[in-house]
Design a protein around this motif. Structure first.
Motif, short mmCIF file in Angstrom:
data_model
loop_
_atom_site.label_atom_id
_atom_site.label_comp_id
_atom_site.label_asym_id
_atom_site.label_seq_id
_atom_site.Cartn_x
_atom_site.Cartn_y
_atom_site.Cartn_z
N LEU A 121 37.41 53.82 43.97
CA LEU A 121 37.62 55.18 42.42
C LEU A 121 38.58 54.57 41.74
N ALA A 122 38.98 53.49 41.59
CA ALA A 122 39.57 52.47 40.28
C ALA A 122 38.97 51.10 40.86
N VAL A 123 39.20 51.05 39.28
CA VAL A 123 38.97 48.76 39.00
C VAL A 123 39.86 48.45 40.19
N ASP A 124 39.62 47.44 40.71
CA ASP A 124 40.75 47.07 41.74
C ASP A 124 40.32 45.74 42.65
N GLU A 125 41.30 44.78 42.00
CA GLU A 125 40.57 42.96 42.67
C GLU A 125 40.31 43.31 43.89
N GLN A 126 39.73 43.42 44.57
CA GLN A 126 39.51 42.72 45.72
C GLN A 126 37.93 43.49 45.97
N MET A 127 37.50 44.31 44.80
CA MET A 127 36.23 44.95 44.50
C MET A 127 35.35 43.58 43.56
N MET A 128 36.28 43.24 42.69
CA MET A 128 36.46 42.75 41.59
C MET A 128 36.01 41.63 42.11
N ASN A 129 36.80 40.84 43.01
CA ASN A 129 36.67 39.19 43.92
C ASN A 129 34.87 39.32 44.64
N GLU A 130 34.93 41.03 45.16
CA GLU A 130 33.61 41.12 46.35
C GLU A 130 32.38 40.55 45.30
N ILE A 131 31.94 41.69 44.55
CA ILE A 131 31.90 41.36 44.09
C ILE A 131 31.07 39.91 42.90
N ALA A 132 31.97 39.84 42.51
CA ALA A 132 31.52 38.77 41.35
C ALA A 132 31.44 37.27 42.25
N ALA A 133 31.82 37.07 44.14
CA ALA A 133 31.27 36.52 45.58
C ALA A 133 29.71 36.89 45.60
N ILE A 134 29.17 38.12 45.23
CA ILE A 134 27.57 38.44 45.55
C ILE A 134 26.81 37.60 43.91
N LYS A 135 28.33 37.99 43.29
CA LYS A 135 26.95 37.51 42.03
C LYS A 135 27.35 35.95 42.50
N GLU A 136 27.85 35.31 43.05
CA GLU A 136 27.52 33.77 42.41
C GLU A 136 26.82 33.42 43.62
N ALA A 137 26.96 33.87 45.16
CA ALA A 137 26.16 33.91 46.16
C ALA A 137 24.17 33.87 46.13
N ILE A 138 24.14 34.99 45.23
CA ILE A 138 22.50 35.13 44.85
C ILE A 138 21.89 34.75 43.31
N ASN A 139 22.72 34.60 42.37
CA ASN A 139 22.23 34.02 40.91
C ASN A 139 21.81 35.38 40.50
N PRO A 140 21.80 36.58 40.21
CA PRO A 140 20.98 37.22 40.00
C PRO A 140 20.07 37.68 38.69
N ASN A 141 19.33 37.53 38.81
CA ASN A 141 18.35 37.85 37.38
C ASN A 141 18.51 38.76 36.19
N GLU A 142 19.29 40.22 36.95
CA GLU A 142 19.77 40.99 35.93
C GLU A 142 21.08 41.72 36.78
N ILE A 143 21.95 41.84 36.02
CA ILE A 143 23.49 42.88 36.57
C ILE A 143 23.95 44.02 35.60
N LEU A 144 23.42 44.68 36.20
CA LEU A 144 23.47 46.75 35.54
C LEU A 144 24.82 46.56 35.99
N PHE A 145 25.60 46.98 35.10
CA PHE A 145 26.58 47.82 35.45
C PHE A 145 26.49 49.58 34.32
N VAL A 146 26.67 50.56 35.96
CA VAL A 146 26.43 51.44 35.90
C VAL A 146 27.17 52.42 36.40
N VAL A 147 27.11 53.56 35.21
CA VAL A 147 28.54 54.69 34.51
C VAL A 147 28.58 55.47 34.52
#
Length: 440
Positions: A194-220
């Motif tokens: 519901l709001a930006v928090d450290e746990q969520m940011m760490n988790e998605i950053a870890a996913i990014k590092e693990a799978i090295n996506p070709n495209e990251i889209l921010f949905v708002v």
């Protein structure tokens, strides 16, 4: 979308109407009103100030040709600057790799899951890709079920691990699955908060590092206005995403997020969501959006949507029937279905230059065809194929069966008859022009 801003800008330009030339005084007065219009549309203050300063500089630096009125020149300058403000060029999505991996990010409720389904459908139909949807929201069971339902609707496979609580491993396993089964596009739906928090940011950053996506889209969600811009800034600092997706743009009459977000995070808007239907997704074109903000319509997008629903074989069949005056209610129903697939009716109408302003206070329901369809479905197969047999008693029965009045049935039949005559006349005219060419 942008209704309030469009109306305010139009009022601003009226200050210059009747003026013989552009002066510092009348430009300052016009742009003061433009800046206020932008701020009322929830555009970031710094963005609004820089925008009007640039427009002023360009307006005062130009000589007005005798054929061009000052107000017309101002509209042209504002249009060009709006286009630049929203990114200038259309930004393409990077899916060259096989499999191409797209990582979705954003807050809970922004529309990530729905957009994942929309994007999968778009790339499947337009780019002939074979997508795999991946459920990495391990905290909200409803998110997995929502993605499953969407996947079934668009006939795309979904990967999930109900017994796993590790989104990083799920994403990695999904890519292995895609490679093994020949899927050339992987769309990873992640958890939101519901709001930006450290746990969520760490988790998605870890996913990014693990799978090295070709495209990251921010949905708002565009309706959150400046909050959308602030959230984008925080996500970009952690993820360095490639592009922005603005959802619910059809419900935002102000449009401040669309005008601010590009300048604040320096990342392009790539897609916009324009409704609840799975086909209600558009690639973002800055120049076309500037056209719409200034009430110029968007014919190119309208034609593109029509072409998506265009079936060449069906068109040829229909043309032959029209030429023989055999266009019937079955064909009419087919045409209605194609129009409905193109998207929200008011949104479609607003793409026609000048129409947006005329219908801004008119509520055009997506169920506008409901009574027409009810009348046609109340006809027998023979009546649909042969409208000529619809006598008084048949019309009375159809009115009762469709829950409408005899007047409504008569009105539809009259409109149908006029449409059929006009279509035959147009078709005959085209055929007449073609005949001399064929004789040569």
């Amino acid at each position: 979308m942008f209704d309030n801003l469009s109306e305010r800008l139009e009022r601003s330009f009226k200050i210059l109407k009747g003026e013989g030339k552009i002066t510092e005084i009348n430009v300052a007065e016009t742009l003061k009103d433009v800046r206020k219009a932008l701020l009322d549309a929830d555009v970031n203050y710094k963005v609004a100030k820089n925008f009007t300063d640039t427009v002023k500089e360009k307006a005062l630096g130009q000589n007005v040709l005798t054929a061009v009125k000052p107000s017309q020149l101002m509209v042209k300058i504002v249009h060009d600057e709006l286009t630049q403000l929203m990114g200038g060029e259309t930004a393409e999505i990077n899916i060259d790799a096989r499999p191409a991996v797209i990582l979705m990010s954003g807050l809970q409720g922004s529309g990530k899951t729905t957009f994942s389904g929309k994007l999968a459908r778009m790339l499947k139909t337009k780019k002939n890709r074979k997508p795999l949807l991946v459920a990495c929201d391990v905290y909200r069971p409803a998110a997995i079920e929502q993605l499953r339902v969407l996947a079934e609707q668009i006939e795309v496979p979904m990967y999930c691990e109900l017994d796993s609580k590790n989104p990083v491993e799920i994403a990695q396993h999904a890519i292995q699955e895609a490679k093994a089964k020949g899927y050339d596009l992987v769309i990873v739906d992640t958890a939101g908060r519901l709001a930006v928090d450290e746990q969520m940011m760490n988790e998605i950053a870890a996913i990014k590092e693990a799978i090295n996506p070709n495209e990251i889209l921010f949905v708002v969600d565009s309706m959150t206005g400046q909050d959308a811009v602030n959230t984008a800034k925080e996500f970009n600092e952690r993820l360095d995403f490639n592009g922005v997706v603005l959802t619910k743009l059809d419900g935002d009459t102000r449009g401040g997020a669309a005008l601010s977000i590009r300048s604040v995070v320096n990342k392009p808007i790539k897609f916009v969501g324009t409704g609840e239907k799975l086909e209600a997704i558009d690639q973002f074109h800055p120049a076309r959006m500037a056209d719409r903000i200034l009430g110029m319509g968007d014919i190119v997008s309208l034609v593109e949507r029509a072409q998506e629903q265009y079936d060449e074989e069906e068109a040829k069949r229909l043309q032959k029937k029209i030429a023989k005056n055999q266009f019937d209610f079955n064909d009419f129903l087919s045409q209605i279905a194609q129009i409905k697939k193109m998207g929200n009716l008011k949104d479609l109408a607003s793409m026609i230059p000048g129409v947006g302003k005329a219908i801004k206070d008119i509520d055009i329901d997506d169920n506008a065809f409901k009574s027409i369809e009810a009348i046609i479905y109340s006809m027998t197969p023979a009546e649909r194929s042969n409208p000529e047999i619809l006598n008084g008693s048949r019309r009375t029965r159809i009115a009762k069966g469709s829950g409408t009045t005899i007047q409504e049935v008569n009105r539809l039949l009259k409109q149908f008859d006029q449409t059929r005559k006009m279509m035959k006349m147009v078709t005959s005219s085209k055929m007449g022009k073609m005949m001399p060419k064929m004789k040569r």
